[in-house]
Scaffold this active site. Structure first.
Site, PDB file in Angstrom:
ATOM      1  N   ASP A  11       3.856  -1.261  -2.093  1.00  0.00           N
ATOM      2  CA  ASP A  11       2.589  -1.832  -1.800  1.00  0.00           C
ATOM      3  C   ASP A  11       1.467  -1.055  -0.510  1.00  0.00           C
ATOM      4  OD1 ASP A  11       0.341  -3.921  -1.205  1.00  0.00           O
ATOM      5  OD2 ASP A  11       2.044  -5.053   0.042  1.00  0.00           O
TER       6      ASP A  11
ATOM      7  N   ASP B 128      -5.906  -2.139  -4.588  1.00  0.00           N
ATOM      8  CA  ASP B 128      -4.492  -3.468  -3.320  1.00  0.00           C
ATOM      9  C   ASP B 128      -3.904  -3.472  -5.369  1.00  0.00           C
ATOM     10  OD1 ASP B 128      -2.862  -4.473  -1.840  1.00  0.00           O
ATOM     11  OD2 ASP B 128      -3.377  -6.206  -2.439  1.00  0.00           O
TER      12      ASP B 128
END
Length: 477
Positions: free
Chosen positions: A153, A355
Site C-alpha cells: 500500500d 494510491d
C-alpha cells in the site's frame, strides 16, 4: 461512380501534398474519418472483458532482480482465493469510498498548502479490501523464514503482520500466524527508544507502552485495525535481498477486511516505510505493474532493475499534511483524441495523489462531468446499462460481440501524457453492466486520487531521490 472515384482521387492527392509538405500541421484535416476513429478508439471483443477461470501468469517478475509477483486475490492465480468470501462489486465500491473518505479527511486541512518538489521485484496479488487496498505480495519474516502474504500500500507507512499470541482477536489468514517466540532474530523496541516516538507520524496515533515495550496502534478508513508490539525482525524479499533489524508491527489484536492476507507492507514516504528503511540498498526507488485482469499477474520491484527506457516522469508533489502520500500534478484529460476544456485550476485547487489502495480514480466533479459527457458521446451507439454505486455511466453490451471505446489519456506536469489501458477504462460487472471506471468527488475542494484500476498494465516508477513518479505502457510484459 464518377463522383466516388473523383472524391477518392482528391483525398489521395491532398494526403500526398501533406506528406510532401515541410509542415504537417494541416494534415489532420485530410485524415480519413475511419482512420481517425481507429486511432482514437480501442476496439475490443466483449468476451475479452469478462473474467477468465484460467490463470495466465506473466513472467515479468522473473526477469527482474529484487522482484515479487503480484496476483489478484480472487482470481485463478491466487492461493488466497476463497469464492465464498469474495466481496461483491457493490461491497468493493463501498469500502473504496470509505478509504477515499479517510484520505480526504486526513488531507482536508492541506488543500491550500500544496508545493511541487522539483531494483528488487516482488510479485503482487490483487486481493482484499483494506479500505479497498487490494494487491498482495509474499515476503519472508523471521529466522527461520516464514512466508507471509502482505497487502502492499503506497498510502500507508507501517509494515505489520498478525502475531501470536492473539490477545484479543485475530482474523483468519492463509498462512500460519507469525510467532515471534519461534524466531531467533526478533527483538522488541523499548518504550524509551526514540524510534518508538516516530510511530505517530507513521500511524497517526501516539505509541503506547506495555511492560517497557513499545506498542503501536493503527486504524484504517474502513474500520480495520491492528494493535501490538513494535519490534525488529529479519525480512526476506528474495534469496539475495535480506534485511536485518527491520522495524515492523507485531499485531496481537487485529480486526478487519484483510481477507486472508497476513498484514501490510507500507510503501509510503515516512521514515518507517519500507522504501525508507531499505534506502541504503534500493535508494528509495521502486516500481510495479498491476495485472490487467484477475487471471494474470504483475510485479513489485525494488531498485533500478528492469525500469523501462520509455518511462516518462512527472515531478512529485507534496501536500503539507499528507507528506506520506505521493502527489501528482494533473494538467488535463483527453477523450477520443480531444483535449477536454477544463481549467487547470480545477486540478490545482485540491491536488491529486496516486494510491495503490484506492480502486476507482476520483476526479474533481467539474473534471469528471466533462470526462463523462465526452465518453458518453463516444459511446452513443451503445445502450446504457444500470448504474452501480459511484459508477454512473454503464452500458449493456449483452447484444454485442465487440465494442469500440474512446481512448482516455491524462496529462501531468512536466509535459507528459499517459494513455490509460483499456483495462483501466472499464469495470465489468457483467455483459449487461460495463461501467466507466472513474467517479467524481463531492466538490472540487476534495483531493483527487489516481486509483489502481487506471494504473493497470502501466509500469509505475517511484523515484524518491529525484522526487518524481514515472509511467510506461506495457509494464507487465
Amino acid at each position: 461512380m464518377a463522383a466516388t472515384i473523383s472524391s477518392t482521387f482528391l483525398s489521395a492527392s491532398l494526403l500526398l501534398l501533406c506528406l510532401l509538405s515541410a509542415s504537417r500541421k494541416g494534415c489532420v484535416a485530410f485524415e480519413q474519418p475511419e482512420l481517425a476513429a481507429e486511432t482514437h478508439h480501442h476496439t475490443l471483443q466483449v468476451s475479452s472483458l469478462l473474467p477468465s477461470s484460467v490463470c495466465n501468469p506473466s513472467k515479468a517478475a522473473d526477469k527482474r532482480s529484487s522482484s515479487l509477483t503480484v496476483i489478484h486475490k480472487y482470481g485463478p492465480c491466487s492461493q488466497l482465493r476463497q469464492n465464498s468470501d469474495a466481496p461483491t462489486h457493490a461491497e468493493v465500491l463501498l469500502h473504496d469510498q470509505a478509504r477515499v473518505n479517510s484520505i480526504q479527511s486526513r488531507l482536508a486541512k492541506a488543500l491550500n498548502n500544496v508545493k511541487e518538489t522539483a531494483a528488487t521485484n516482488i510479485p503482487a496479488k490483487d486481493g482484499s479490501i483494506l479500505g479497498s487496498a487490494n494487491y498482495i505480495v509474499t515476503v519472508g519474516l523471521g529466522t527461520p523464514k516464514k512466508d507471509l502474504s502482505l497487502i502492499f500500500d503506497t498510502g500507508s507507512d507501517l509494515t505489520w503482520t498478525q502475531c501470536q499470541p492473539c490477545v484479543e482477536s485475530c482474523y483468519q489468514q492463509k498462512e500460519p500466524i507469525f510467532d515471534p517466540t519461534h524466531s531467533k532474530s526478533y527483538l522488541n523496541i523499548s518504550c524509551s527508544s526514540s524510534i518508538c516516538g516516530s510511530l505517530y507520524s507513521a500511524t497517526g496515533n501516539q505509541p503506547g507502552c506495555s511492560s517497557s515495550t513499545c506498542v503501536y496502534k493503527i486504524r484504517y478508513g474502513d474500520g480495520s485495525s491492528s494493535t501490538g508490539f513494535f519490534g525488529t525482525e529479519r525480512l526476506t524479499l528474495t534469496t539475495t535481498d535480506i534485511f536485518d533489524n527491520f522495524l515492523f508491527g507485531c499485531g496481537e489484536s487485529n480486526t478487519g477486511l484483510f481477507m486472508g492476507a497476513a498484514g501490510l507492507l507500507g510503501l509510503g514516504r515516512d521514515k518507517l516505510s519500507f522504501p525508507s528503511q531499505t534506502a541504503q540498498k534500493y535508494n528509495k526507488v521502486f516500481s510495479y505493474c498491476l495485472p490487467s485482469s484477475a487471471s494474470s499477474t504483475g510485479y513489485l520491484s525494488f531498485g533500478n532493475s528492469g525500469i523501462s527506457n520509455s518511462v516518462k516522469f512527472t515531478p512529485l508533489v507534496t501536500l503539507s499534511r499528507g507528506s506520506s502520500f505521493y502527489g501528482l500534478g494533473i494538467t488535463g484529460i483527453s477523450v477520443g483524441g480531444d483535449r477536454l476544456s477544463i481549467s487547470s485550476s480545477v486540478f490545482t485547487t485540491a491536488g491529486t495523489i496516486i494510491d495503490s489502495g484506492t480502486v476507482i480514480t476520483r476526479l474533481p466533479p467539474t473534471a469528471y462531468s466533462a470526462l463523462r459527457t465526452a465518453f458518453r458521446q463516444g459511446m452513443s451507439k451503445y445502450p446504457m446499462g444500470k448504474p452501480l454505486s459511484i459508477l454512473d455511466t454503464c452500458y449493456d453490451l449483452s447484444s454485442y460481440n465487440s465494442v469500440s471505446i474512446p481512448k482516455i489519456s491524462i496529462s501531468f506536469s512536466g509535459g507528459i501524457d499517459v494513455e490509460i489501458a483499456p483495462a483501466g477504462i472499464l469495470v465489468v460487472i457483467s455483459r449487461s453492466q460495463v461501467c466507466l471506471a472513474f467517479a467524481g468527488n463531492n466538490d472540487d475542494s476534495k483531493v483527487g486520487i489516481l486509483g489502481n484500476v487506471q494504473q493497470k498494465t502501466l509500469q509505475v516508477v517511484y523515484d524518491g531521490p529525484n522526487e518524481r513518479v514515472g509511467f510506461a505502457a506495457g509494464g507487465c510484459s
